[in-house]
Design an enzyme around this catalytic site. Structure first.
Site, PDB file in Angstrom:
ATOM      1  N   CYS A 117       7.438  -4.944   1.560  1.00  0.00           N
ATOM      2  CA  CYS A 117       8.277  -3.969   2.260  1.00  0.00           C
ATOM      3  C   CYS A 117       9.630  -3.936   1.575  1.00  0.00           C
ATOM      4  CB  CYS A 117       8.415  -4.280   3.750  1.00  0.00           C
ATOM      5  SG  CYS A 117       8.330  -6.017   4.215  1.00  0.00           S
ATOM      6  N   GLU A 193      15.679   1.577   9.497  1.00  0.00           N
ATOM      7  CA  GLU A 193      14.886   2.279   8.489  1.00  0.00           C
ATOM      8  C   GLU A 193      13.979   3.344   9.088  1.00  0.00           C
ATOM      9  OE1 GLU A 193      14.144  -1.502   5.484  1.00  0.00           O
ATOM     10  OE2 GLU A 193      12.636  -1.060   7.020  1.00  0.00           O
TER      11      GLU A 193
END
Length: 319
Positions: A117, A193
């Protein structure tokens, strides 16, 4: 009078505020270059890599250093909203590769999470900045290129062994979390995010060579769905050295709301059809243990009017 929070309650600066804060260059121009992380430290990445800044609807409004995007404080209690991706890499038997983030990571260190990620970056050639049209077509090549780059940099998976066209883009998840487990209740760091979910599965007989970068990853393991759920749900389980088994806040919620009940339930369907490709942005707060930080951020996305992020709602919409 009580009221629902709104987008303005994020305190994330808008496009007109950013230049005066000295955080961002909203000019899309400038020389493009190829990314090279050789010899760079974690501090170098935080200062030199530039995240892609977004409005709540995933429109690009600028860019700033990774460090600036992840700072939580009174001006931006949840940092600055930016674009990210999460890779879920499965072997031919359907096991998922997990990584444990290195002990020296600036944010969310020593936690288990999905395969990789990270963030697509501004200013590189070929570009890692996707448009809304790319999302509508279901082929955000920018984040896919970024995924190939980071699989190499974090796990030593060479780009020649990954076919960028085999990534399956599913959906986007909007979340935030203060890193209070690492840096305490007034943590100056966190994540905020819109995360692009990318699935990838090895073919039968296909081998994958990997050499984790110790500055990024301290351990790797392959798990079945049942093994993962047991490890996440059984709080008595410990690491080999007896320490607490920790999970990234975003991964824990992704597993419980989306991965286990939906995407991993029938992996073949997820990878070969568009059942879970919806073009939407699913929004959720992480658990309360990740509230707070230097900006004292509290519940927000989960109480916005009209926002749903439950597995049941997603499954109903996708059926």
């Amino acid at each position: 009078v009580a009221r629902h929070p709104t987008w303005s309650d994020s305190h994330a600066p808008d496009k007109t505020q950013l230049p005066t804060m000295g955080l961002v260059n909203c000019n899309p121009g400038g020389a493009l270059r190829q990314w090279d992380g050789s010899g760079m430290t974690q501090e170098d990445f935080m200062n030199k890599d530039e995240c892609i800044l977004l409005d709540p609807h995933d429109n690009v409004i600028g860019h700033c250093s990774k460090k600036a995007a992840h700072v939580f404080g009174p001006l931006a209690p949840r940092g600055i909203l930016h674009r990210a991706f999460s890779v879920f890499l499965f072997d031919s038997e359907g096991r998922l590769m997990l990584q444990k983030r290195a002990d020296d990571k600036v944010t969310f260190r020593s936690v288990w999470t999905n395969t990789c990620c990270s963030h697509p970056l501004h200013g590189y050639n070929p570009t890692e900045v996707d448009t809304q049209d790319d999302v509508k077509k279901g082929d955000p090549m920018g984040v896919k290129r970024a995924a190939v780059r980071k699989l190499d940099q974090e796990l030593g998976i060479k780009p020649s062994s990954v076919d960028v066209n085999r990534f399956k883009f599913l959906t986007r998840l909007h979340y935030w979390a203060a890193d209070v487990r690492t840096h305490g209740p007034k943590s100056p760091w966190g994540e905020h995010e819109i995360d692009y979910i990318l699935f990838y599965q090895l073919k039968e007989g296909e081998e994958l060579k990997y050499t984790p970068n110790p500055e990024e990853v301290s351990d790797v393991k392959w798990v079945t769905k049942d093994e993962l759920l047991k490890q996440i749900n059984d709080t008595t389980l410990k690491e080999k050295n007896g320490s607490e088994l920790l999970w990234s806040p975003w991964f824990r919620i992704i597993v419980q709301r989306f991965l286990a009940p939906l995407w991993w339930e029938d992996l073949k369907t997820t990878l070969t059809t568009d059942r879970f490709v919806d073009g939407k942005i699913h929004r959720f707060d992480c658990t309360k243990e990740h509230f707070g930080g230097a900006g004292n951020a509290q519940a927000w996305l989960s109480v916005l009017p009209g926002e749903t992020s439950t597995a049941e709602a997603y499954k109903e919409e996708s059926s």
